[in-house]
Design a protein around this motif. Structure first.
Motif, PDB file in Angstrom:
ATOM      1  N   LEU A   1       0.853  -1.183   0.000  1.00 51.08           N
ATOM      2  CA  LEU A   1       0.000   0.000   0.000  1.00 51.08           C
ATOM      3  C   LEU A   1       0.887   1.230   0.000  1.00 51.08           C
ATOM      4  CD1 LEU A   1      -2.790   1.324   0.217  1.00 51.08           C
ATOM      5  CD2 LEU A   1      -2.566   1.170   2.712  1.00 51.08           C
ATOM      6  N   LEU A   2       0.741   2.052  -1.019  1.00 55.10           N
ATOM      7  CA  LEU A   2       1.509   3.291  -1.054  1.00 55.10           C
ATOM      8  C   LEU A   2       1.056   4.191   0.087  1.00 55.10           C
ATOM      9  CD1 LEU A   2       1.580   4.076  -4.884  1.00 55.10           C
ATOM     10  CD2 LEU A   2       3.357   2.990  -3.506  1.00 55.10           C
ATOM     11  N   SER A   3       1.997   4.829   0.730  1.00 62.17           N
ATOM     12  CA  SER A   3       1.674   5.704   1.860  1.00 62.17           C
ATOM     13  C   SER A   3       1.727   7.158   1.426  1.00 62.17           C
ATOM     14  CB  SER A   3       2.662   5.458   3.005  1.00 62.17           C
ATOM     15  OG  SER A   3       3.994   5.663   2.571  1.00 62.17           O
ATOM     16  N   TYR A   4       1.307   8.051   2.308  1.00 61.02           N
ATOM     17  CA  TYR A   4       1.361   9.475   2.013  1.00 61.02           C
ATOM     18  C   TYR A   4       1.923  10.210   3.226  1.00 61.02           C
ATOM     19  CZ  TYR A   4      -3.191   9.066   4.354  1.00 61.02           C
ATOM     20  OH  TYR A   4      -4.195   8.767   5.218  1.00 61.02           O
ATOM     21  N   PRO A   5       2.501  11.395   3.014  1.00 64.76           N
ATOM     22  CA  PRO A   5       3.162  12.126   4.112  1.00 64.76           C
ATOM     23  C   PRO A   5       2.224  12.439   5.259  1.00 64.76           C
ATOM     24  CG  PRO A   5       3.780  13.054   1.992  1.00 64.76           C
ATOM     25  CD  PRO A   5       2.665  12.076   1.722  1.00 64.76           C
TER      26      PRO A   5
ATOM     27  N   TYR B   1       9.805  11.121   2.660  1.00 62.24           N
ATOM     28  CA  TYR B   1      10.880  10.291   2.100  1.00 62.24           C
ATOM     29  C   TYR B   1      10.421   8.846   1.936  1.00 62.24           C
ATOM     30  CZ  TYR B   1      15.220   7.595   1.977  1.00 62.24           C
ATOM     31  OH  TYR B   1      16.211   6.699   1.643  1.00 62.24           O
ATOM     32  N   ASP B   2       9.786   8.291   2.964  1.00 66.21           N
ATOM     33  CA  ASP B   2       9.322   6.905   2.904  1.00 66.21           C
ATOM     34  C   ASP B   2       8.284   6.719   1.797  1.00 66.21           C
ATOM     35  OD1 ASP B   2      10.973   6.249   5.027  1.00 66.21           O
ATOM     36  OD2 ASP B   2       9.397   6.471   6.535  1.00 66.21           O
ATOM     37  N   SER B   3       7.417   7.697   1.627  1.00 62.73           N
ATOM     38  CA  SER B   3       6.391   7.623   0.584  1.00 62.73           C
ATOM     39  C   SER B   3       7.031   7.609  -0.810  1.00 62.73           C
ATOM     40  CB  SER B   3       5.426   8.804   0.698  1.00 62.73           C
ATOM     41  OG  SER B   3       4.754   8.800   1.942  1.00 62.73           O
TER      42      SER B   3
ATOM     43  N   LYS C   1       8.683   4.260  -1.638  1.00 58.70           N
ATOM     44  CA  LYS C   1       7.727   3.220  -2.042  1.00 58.70           C
ATOM     45  C   LYS C   1       7.324   3.387  -3.504  1.00 58.70           C
ATOM     46  CE  LYS C   1       5.586   1.700   2.256  1.00 58.70           C
ATOM     47  NZ  LYS C   1       4.311   1.458   2.968  1.00 58.70           N
ATOM     48  N   ILE C   2       7.118   4.624  -3.922  1.00 60.01           N
ATOM     49  CA  ILE C   2       6.763   4.876  -5.322  1.00 60.01           C
ATOM     50  C   ILE C   2       7.886   4.407  -6.240  1.00 60.01           C
ATOM     51  CG2 ILE C   2       6.361   6.691  -7.035  1.00 60.01           C
ATOM     52  CD1 ILE C   2       4.910   8.267  -4.836  1.00 60.01           C
ATOM     53  N   ILE C   3       9.115   4.768  -5.904  1.00 59.96           N
ATOM     54  CA  ILE C   3      10.270   4.392  -6.725  1.00 59.96           C
ATOM     55  C   ILE C   3      10.422   2.877  -6.795  1.00 59.96           C
ATOM     56  CG2 ILE C   3      12.792   4.483  -6.858  1.00 59.96           C
ATOM     57  CD1 ILE C   3      12.614   7.282  -5.606  1.00 59.96           C
ATOM     58  N   SER C   4      10.173   2.210  -5.671  1.00 59.27           N
ATOM     59  CA  SER C   4      10.364   0.756  -5.620  1.00 59.27           C
ATOM     60  C   SER C   4       9.394  -0.008  -6.521  1.00 59.27           C
ATOM     61  CB  SER C   4      10.228   0.259  -4.180  1.00 59.27           C
ATOM     62  OG  SER C   4       8.871   0.293  -3.749  1.00 59.27           O
TER      63      SER C   4
ATOM     64  N   PRO D   1      -3.073  10.979 -13.692  1.00 61.80           N
ATOM     65  CA  PRO D   1      -2.066  11.227 -14.727  1.00 61.80           C
ATOM     66  C   PRO D   1      -0.857  10.308 -14.516  1.00 61.80           C
ATOM     67  CG  PRO D   1      -2.815  13.283 -13.743  1.00 61.80           C
ATOM     68  CD  PRO D   1      -3.366  12.186 -12.892  1.00 61.80           C
ATOM     69  N   ALA D   2      -0.320   9.806 -15.590  1.00 61.31           N
ATOM     70  CA  ALA D   2       0.832   8.906 -15.492  1.00 61.31           C
ATOM     71  C   ALA D   2       2.079   9.677 -15.094  1.00 61.31           C
ATOM     72  CB  ALA D   2       1.057   8.201 -16.826  1.00 61.31           C
ATOM     73  N   PHE D   3       2.981   8.999 -14.392  1.00 58.01           N
ATOM     74  CA  PHE D   3       4.275   9.596 -14.062  1.00 58.01           C
ATOM     75  C   PHE D   3       5.118   9.694 -15.330  1.00 58.01           C
ATOM     76  CE2 PHE D   3       2.925   8.107  -9.943  1.00 58.01           C
ATOM     77  CZ  PHE D   3       3.479   9.013  -9.051  1.00 58.01           C
ATOM     78  N   THR D   4       5.699  10.859 -15.571  1.00 53.29           N
ATOM     79  CA  THR D   4       6.594  11.016 -16.716  1.00 53.29           C
ATOM     80  C   THR D   4       8.005  10.596 -16.318  1.00 53.29           C
ATOM     81  OG1 THR D   4       7.226  13.284 -16.149  1.00 53.29           O
ATOM     82  CG2 THR D   4       5.225  12.992 -17.484  1.00 53.29           C
TER      83      THR D   4
END
Length: 217
Positions: free
Chosen positions: A19-23, A32-34, A37-40, A55-58
């Motif tokens: 589950l992606l987290s948010y600040p 930073y932790d959020s 997770k996105i990068i991983s 919107p998709a990540f560019t």
């Protein structure tokens, strides 16, 4: 905020396995932790964005997030370390500050493009301003110096990276500790010099000069 909604969080778990987290303002490292997770889960983000109608990540978005994670990692790691339940003593403060400085210097000087390099230079200057007494080894914080040198994991390893900042030479630091040991009868004074010979712990990073103990300031 999609991560906080039941339907969206279920889709994230199914597709990403996490589950992606948010600040959260009460957690220092939550942004930073959020981002980490996105990068991983970079390879699956396009599917998630489609399913969540976002919107998709560019490519530029991802480069920025990776640079952010790289820039913030020294601070995040240090905060996690200092908030640990074991092995954190007053003697860890100066070595931790020096470790942050060493890691930031490495990022700034690695020759690679970084969206946040100027911001990182600014953060480094603010870190120095806030903890100037510790980086310069002011006589006002002699107790912190003694505590750091007598810490069995690091002892004097942290001195080399701040040699050019400090108001003391390595010999003056040694004398400070030896005098403290003698005055407070911590150990037999003949053994005081042995206390200063060092080894390095796994968290700390003092750069390539960590085994250099020259006496120049």
């Amino acid at each position: 905020m999609k991560a906080g909604r039941p339907k969206s969080s279920e889709i994230m778990r199914e597709e990403l396995g996490i589950l992606l987290s948010y600040p959260v303002v009460t957690r220092w490292n939550s942004t930073y932790d959020s981002v980490q997770k996105i990068i991983s889960r970079e390879e699956k983000l396009s599917v998630i964005c489609t399913k969540l109608e976002l919107p998709a990540f560019t490519e530029e978005d991802m480069l920025y997030l990776k640079d952010y994670a790289s820039a913030m990692k020294p601070f995040a790691d240090a905060l996690d370390f200092l908030q640990g339940e074991k092995g954190v003593f007053y003697g860890t403060l100066i070595p931790t500050l020096v470790t942050i400085k060493t890691k930031i210097d490495r990022i700034i000087n690695n020759g690679k493009e970084n969206y946040l390099k100027q911001q990182l230079i600014f953060l480094q200057s603010r870190l120095f301003d806030r903890f100037e007494k510790y980086f310069t080894l002011s006589s006002e914080i002699n107790d912190a110096i003694v505590a750091a040198v007598l810490h069995p994991e690091v002892k004097l390893q942290w001195f080399a990276p701040i040699r050019d900042l400090t108001r003391k030479s390595v010999d003056e630091v040694k004398k400070l500790v030896i005098d403290y040991v003698a005055d407070n009868h911590v150990v037999d004074c003949d053994a005081a010099e042995d206390l200063i010979l060092s080894r390095i712990g796994s968290f700390y990073d003092f750069g390539d000069e960590q085994n250099s103990f020259g006496s120049k300031k």
